[in-house]
Design an enzyme around this catalytic site. Structure first.
Site, PDB file in Angstrom:
ATOM      1  N   GLU A 271       3.079  -8.409   4.169  1.00  0.00           N
ATOM      2  CA  GLU A 271       1.638  -8.172   4.153  1.00  0.00           C
ATOM      3  C   GLU A 271       1.352  -7.104   3.106  1.00  0.00           C
ATOM      4  OE1 GLU A 271      -0.546  -9.955   5.282  1.00  0.00           O
ATOM      5  OE2 GLU A 271      -2.318  -8.712   5.064  1.00  0.00           O
ATOM      6  N   GLU A 301      -6.841  -7.427  -3.580  1.00  0.00           N
ATOM      7  CA  GLU A 301      -5.415  -7.247  -3.819  1.00  0.00           C
ATOM      8  C   GLU A 301      -4.844  -8.307  -4.746  1.00  0.00           C
ATOM      9  OE1 GLU A 301      -4.642  -7.041   0.290  1.00  0.00           O
ATOM     10  OE2 GLU A 301      -5.174  -4.925   0.375  1.00  0.00           O
ATOM     11  N   ASP A 444      -5.075  -7.572   9.027  1.00  0.00           N
ATOM     12  CA  ASP A 444      -3.742  -7.685   9.633  1.00  0.00           C
ATOM     13  C   ASP A 444      -3.746  -8.760  10.718  1.00  0.00           C
ATOM     14  OD1 ASP A 444      -3.241  -5.490   8.069  1.00  0.00           O
ATOM     15  OD2 ASP A 444      -3.586  -4.075   9.706  1.00  0.00           O
TER      16      ASP A 444
END
Ligand code: AMP
Length: 466
Positions: A271, A301, A444
């Site tokens: 992750e 990201e 998450d």
């Protein structure tokens, strides 16, 4: 569809998962307009504005914090900026009252989530486990921390495994709400989206690694697990005062993955969280992506990753326009160059999987996995926390976001325009909660839900029922 999804959740809960490395204590502040105003007035709007233009990458003094906070509020984008000056902790503690303390860090958040959902076994490893940190774990009998006793691997609940004297990492999280208003000099700012600004503690004493004595047992842990979710590499520093550096920690991180996979090819998901330092970002990508099976990240990201790999123009386009077509193109580049089995990108409006055409799951199955992921995140956004598998149902009643249809259309267009024959590509709109109780850990949650349900479906293929 509902029956399908509940069945998938049931199968997913049968898995045993390993997760490492990062945990911390999140100290949360719910920001109000007056609090922001007071901060700006303390330093002066002009000074804040000037510092915002400088865009400090780290927090070395209070003004760095105020400038980056105001920037985040203005754009409404969630951000995390490292605090490197340990002495500033007292400045924060004297300026803010923390409303809640809870588990932070991707590995810790995911461990609690999976334990609460009732997974068969959840093994969490984090190198620092002080009592204050251990107490952030939920007290569930399926949650374990690996310890070595008399030369053997023993699984204990984190509450029974803490070590006095371990350092504690406290991250300060400033939750903000859409509509919050304040003034920066003459400029009136209305926060456009709800989100959070994270001041993440980056101190010398906090490191990302597996203790020497536990390392030889990683193959055994791999053998016990159906999959591993690894995260926290963004916490590595380029250099430490004792001479160790990022190369050292990344070499060890590579060994850990290989050890986990030694006895069984356990699937590993990494992750990814944003890494401001380009050198470190590049090192993490080049060292670790080729060793893992699956990677998850958000839209910002993927742009950072592409920029580190040399695709500056594409990265710039993603930052500026957020077009699905560019994200798809970036995803294709990533899975090809790093030879990933699966890449998952989550954004506020959609979640995407990109895999190679020979992936064992069909596009319908991949879509189902993403459906489970967004439903889980919607449940968490509605409730603040998922306490049992029953809570999942709450997510089922959260509607898909209004841009959903538009997203699907754009995606179909992108698919036609780009060469996608060699890939399996799926995208789903997110179920978006209007007023989330909290936005911490949603990414998450999506990644954990996506990867574990992916594993569950792979398993179904290997061992079909009946
Ligand atoms: P990250 O930026 O990695 O924390 O990921 C946040 C993700 O959580 C986004 O990409 C969304 O898919 C999801 N998310 C954010 N806000 C909400 C919300 N209000 N309701 C449901 N899901 C959300």
């Amino acid at each position: 569809m509902v029956i399908h999804m509940l069945q998938l959740l049931e199968d997913t809960r049968k898995l045993s998962m390993f997760t490492a490395y990062n945990t911390n204590v999140d100290a949360i502040v719910y920001l109000k307009g007056e609090m922001i105003q007071k901060l700006i007035d303390e330093f002066g709007a002009e000074a804040v504005r000037r510092r915002m233009e400088e865009y400090p990458r780290e927090i070395r003094e209070p003004l760095d914090f105020v400038a980056r906070l105001v920037h985040a509020l203005k754009t409404g984008k969630p951000m995390a900026v490292p605090l490197v000056n340990e002495e500033l902790q007292s400045w924060f503690d004297s300026h803010f009252n923390y409303d809640v303390e809870r588990m932070g860090g991707q590995a810790g958040i995911i461990a609690n989530l999976l334990a609460n959902l009732g997974f068969r076994k959840v093994i969490i490893y984090t190198p620092h486990l002080a009592k204050r940190q251990a107490e952030m774990f939920v007290r569930k009998p399926n949650l374990f921390y690996p310890v070595v006793e008399d030369g053997k691997l023993v699984l204990r609940h984190p509450w029974e495994a803490y070590r006095e004297g371990d350092p504690v990492k406290v991250n300060r999280i400033f939750e903000f709400r859409a509509g919050t208003t304040f003034k920066l000099g003459d400029e009136r700012i209305v926060v456009p989206f709800s989100g959070r600004f994270i001041v993440s503690a980056r101190f010398e004493s906090i490191r990302i690694y597996t203790e020497e004595k536990l390392k030889p047992f990683l193959p055994e842990i791999g053998l016990m697990s159906d999959g591993a979710i690894l995260s926290g590499y963004q916490g590595i520093k380029l250099r430490y005062s004792d001479g160790k550096d990022a190369n050292h920690y990344l070499r060890e991180a590579k060994k850990d993955i290989l050890l986990l996979k030694r006895e069984k090819d356990v699937k590993v998901h990494l992750e990814f969280a944003s890494i401001q330092n380009r050198t470190l970002r590049k090192k993490v990508i080049y060292n670790l992506f080729p060793l893992v099976d699956s990677v998850g990240m958000d839209e910002a990201e993927i742009a950072y990753v592409l920029s580190a790999l040399g695709y500056e123009k594409l990265a710039e386009r993603i930052f500026t326009y957020n077009r699905i077509e560019d994200t798809v193109l970036g995803g294709k580049i990533l899975i090809d160059e790093m030879n990933l089995e699966l890449l998952q990108v989550h954004t506020i409006y959609y979640i995407m999987y990109i895999a190679h055409a020979d992936n064992p799951l069909s596009e319908d199955e991949l879509r189902e996995s993403l459906e489970l992921a967004t439903t889980l995140a919607a449940a968490r956004a509605s409730l603040g926390e998922i306490r049992s598998q029953e809570d999942f149902r709450v997510g089922l009643s959260v509607p898909y976001n209004k841009r959903g249809e538009y997203v699907k259309l754009r995606f179909e267009e992108a698919k036609r325009r780009l060469r996608t024959k060699e890939y399996k590509l799926v995208i789903i709109p997110t179920r978006l909660v209007q007023n989330p109780v909290s936005t911490v850990g949603l990414g998450d949650t999506i990644s954990a839900g996506a990867f574990t349900s992916y594993l569950a479906m792979l398993k179904r293929k290997e061992h079909p029922r009946g």
